[in-house]
Design a protein around this motif. Sequence first.
Motif, mmCIF file in Angstrom:
data_model
loop_
_atom_site.group_PDB
_atom_site.id
_atom_site.type_symbol
_atom_site.label_atom_id
_atom_site.label_comp_id
_atom_site.label_asym_id
_atom_site.label_seq_id
_atom_site.Cartn_x
_atom_site.Cartn_y
_atom_site.Cartn_z
ATOM 1 N N PHE A 15 48.047 -18.441 7.121
ATOM 2 C CA PHE A 15 49.299 -18.990 7.639
ATOM 3 C C PHE A 15 49.646 -18.253 8.929
ATOM 4 C CE2 PHE A 15 50.073 -20.024 3.101
ATOM 5 C CZ PHE A 15 50.348 -21.364 3.258
ATOM 6 N N HIS A 16 50.281 -18.934 9.836
ATOM 7 C CA HIS A 16 50.750 -18.236 11.024
ATOM 8 C C HIS A 16 51.979 -18.946 11.582
ATOM 9 C CE1 HIS A 16 47.928 -21.303 12.460
ATOM 10 N NE2 HIS A 16 48.530 -21.275 13.632
ATOM 11 N N THR A 17 52.762 -18.183 12.314
ATOM 12 C CA THR A 17 53.917 -18.700 13.026
ATOM 13 C C THR A 17 53.923 -18.071 14.414
ATOM 14 O OG1 THR A 17 55.319 -16.926 12.157
ATOM 15 C CG2 THR A 17 55.329 -19.019 10.962
ATOM 16 N N HIS A 18 54.653 -18.678 15.320
ATOM 17 C CA HIS A 18 54.792 -18.127 16.673
ATOM 18 C C HIS A 18 56.066 -18.707 17.279
ATOM 19 C CE1 HIS A 18 53.072 -22.062 17.655
ATOM 20 N NE2 HIS A 18 52.037 -21.754 16.893
ATOM 21 N N PRO A 19 56.690 -17.990 18.193
ATOM 22 C CA PRO A 19 57.967 -18.465 18.742
ATOM 23 C C PRO A 19 57.831 -19.643 19.698
ATOM 24 C CG PRO A 19 57.335 -16.362 19.733
ATOM 25 C CD PRO A 19 56.365 -16.618 18.625
ATOM 26 N N GLN A 20 56.618 -19.942 20.147
ATOM 27 C CA GLN A 20 56.436 -21.041 21.094
ATOM 28 C C GLN A 20 56.386 -22.392 20.386
ATOM 29 O OE1 GLN A 20 54.090 -18.489 20.884
ATOM 30 N NE2 GLN A 20 55.016 -17.229 22.488
ATOM 31 N N TYR A 21 56.780 -23.432 21.105
ATOM 32 C CA TYR A 21 56.564 -24.800 20.642
ATOM 33 C C TYR A 21 55.071 -25.108 20.737
ATOM 34 C CZ TYR A 21 61.557 -25.992 20.640
ATOM 35 O OH TYR A 21 62.902 -26.067 20.364
ATOM 36 N N GLU A 22 54.623 -26.055 19.930
ATOM 37 C CA GLU A 22 53.186 -26.370 19.916
ATOM 38 C C GLU A 22 52.956 -27.874 19.891
ATOM 39 O OE1 GLU A 22 49.292 -25.817 16.964
ATOM 40 O OE2 GLU A 22 50.822 -24.234 17.068
ATOM 41 N N ILE A 23 52.027 -28.312 20.735
ATOM 42 C CA ILE A 23 51.505 -29.677 20.693
ATOM 43 C C ILE A 23 50.080 -29.577 20.178
ATOM 44 C CG2 ILE A 23 50.863 -31.708 22.062
ATOM 45 C CD1 ILE A 23 53.056 -30.883 24.060
ATOM 46 N N PHE A 24 49.795 -30.271 19.089
ATOM 47 C CA PHE A 24 48.494 -30.186 18.427
ATOM 48 C C PHE A 24 47.875 -31.577 18.407
ATOM 49 C CE2 PHE A 24 45.707 -30.505 14.791
ATOM 50 C CZ PHE A 24 45.048 -29.286 14.717
ATOM 51 N N LEU A 25 46.796 -31.773 19.148
ATOM 52 C CA LEU A 25 46.091 -33.051 19.204
ATOM 53 C C LEU A 25 44.768 -32.893 18.471
ATOM 54 C CD1 LEU A 25 45.826 -35.967 20.261
ATOM 55 C CD2 LEU A 25 44.836 -35.018 22.373
ATOM 56 N N PHE A 26 44.592 -33.659 17.400
ATOM 57 C CA PHE A 26 43.409 -33.543 16.549
ATOM 58 C C PHE A 26 42.305 -34.459 17.065
ATOM 59 C CE2 PHE A 26 41.167 -34.825 12.531
ATOM 60 C CZ PHE A 26 40.557 -33.602 12.299
ATOM 61 N N HIS A 27 41.101 -33.883 17.271
ATOM 62 C CA HIS A 27 39.977 -34.662 17.784
ATOM 63 C C HIS A 27 38.957 -35.031 16.711
ATOM 64 C CE1 HIS A 27 41.397 -34.034 21.815
ATOM 65 N NE2 HIS A 27 41.242 -32.729 21.754
ATOM 66 N N GLY A 28 38.663 -34.105 15.802
ATOM 67 C CA GLY A 28 37.631 -34.424 14.832
ATOM 68 C C GLY A 28 37.448 -33.362 13.773
ATOM 69 N N GLY A 29 36.655 -33.709 12.762
ATOM 70 C CA GLY A 29 36.423 -32.832 11.626
ATOM 71 C C GLY A 29 37.170 -33.347 10.414
ATOM 72 N N ASP A 30 37.065 -32.619 9.332
ATOM 73 C CA ASP A 30 37.767 -32.976 8.096
ATOM 74 C C ASP A 30 38.816 -31.898 7.853
ATOM 75 O OD1 ASP A 30 38.598 -33.919 5.674
ATOM 76 O OD2 ASP A 30 36.642 -33.855 4.693
ATOM 77 N N CYS A 31 40.052 -32.209 8.124
ATOM 78 C CA CYS A 31 41.106 -31.189 8.140
ATOM 79 C C CYS A 31 42.353 -31.669 7.409
ATOM 80 C CB CYS A 31 41.462 -30.845 9.588
ATOM 81 S SG CYS A 31 42.858 -29.727 9.774
ATOM 82 N N ARG A 32 42.863 -30.800 6.547
ATOM 83 C CA ARG A 32 44.197 -30.958 6.004
ATOM 84 C C ARG A 32 45.058 -29.916 6.686
ATOM 85 N NH1 ARG A 32 41.782 -31.031 -0.036
ATOM 86 N NH2 ARG A 32 40.918 -33.129 0.016
ATOM 87 N N PHE A 33 46.120 -30.357 7.327
ATOM 88 C CA PHE A 33 46.964 -29.451 8.093
ATOM 89 C C PHE A 33 48.266 -29.265 7.340
ATOM 90 C CE2 PHE A 33 49.216 -27.658 11.669
ATOM 91 C CZ PHE A 33 48.210 -26.996 12.360
#
Length: 279
Positions: A15-33
């Motif tokens: 797990f992680h957190t950070h004070p910045q805003y984040e834009i996350f664009l998923f390209h590929g793979g098998d991922c549960r976020f």
Amino acid sequence: MISYRVKGQGYSLDFHTHPQYEIFLFHGGDCRFLVGDQIYYLQPGDLLMMDGMTVHRAYVLGDKDAYERSIVHFDSEWILPLLKDLKIDYLLKFFTENRNGLIRTFQKKDEIQIENMIENMNDLDLLDQSDTNEAKRKLAMAQLLLLIDSSTHRIVDKGQTFIDEKTQIAQRVAAFLFEHYRESFSIEDVANALNMSKSYLSHAFKEITGQTIMSYAMGYRLSQASVALMMQPKKSIKEISRECGFESDAHFSRYFKQNLGVTPSNYRKNKTMIVEKGE
């Protein structure tokens, strides 16, 4: 910080957190976020906008190297004056929508345009810190936010999509852990609270998240403690240890060093130095 088309998984914390805003664009793979107590089954082209301080992690199944994404981290205060001048500061409100289980999807041509813009921002990020280059970075960030807003094809409410029984169980367990992580509890306590079989509960949770219930809880406690060490410099390590649910100071220090490679005090000192330098 820009990460364009990054492959593989390399977090220091599950797990992680950070004070910045984040834009996350998923390209590929098998991922549960996982974001908070929400579990997303991502498809290529899906985009998440996160406030960063909501705890999150990726659970990658199968080939780790196939997991590919582009990420933009930025400080809201860095871009806010420009957005206010342009009367588009409402765009920052989108970074809390992940708490409600929302995913943005795009038509292919718009997805490609967003990806190209992130690639251009990655190139700008490599330039020196002159005022001109800084202005270019801010303008590019504003353009990206406008593009995301105007080209969103659908905002999918994850709660309205089909969720199988095991995912529902995993989310109920996650909600319990996030509410009670400061307390001492056992798997039996979780099973009793959810009125379920301990063995089935444990099996379903690990299948969906890739972790046991207790290792998941400890990872969450550790992530919260690491944030507190950085964001609350006047609070003692002993207080943080207790407030984050660790059974003793010694256990906290041992577990912290085992997972992050440094003691809590050194972690706090190093992170404070980074913040002061603006890195």
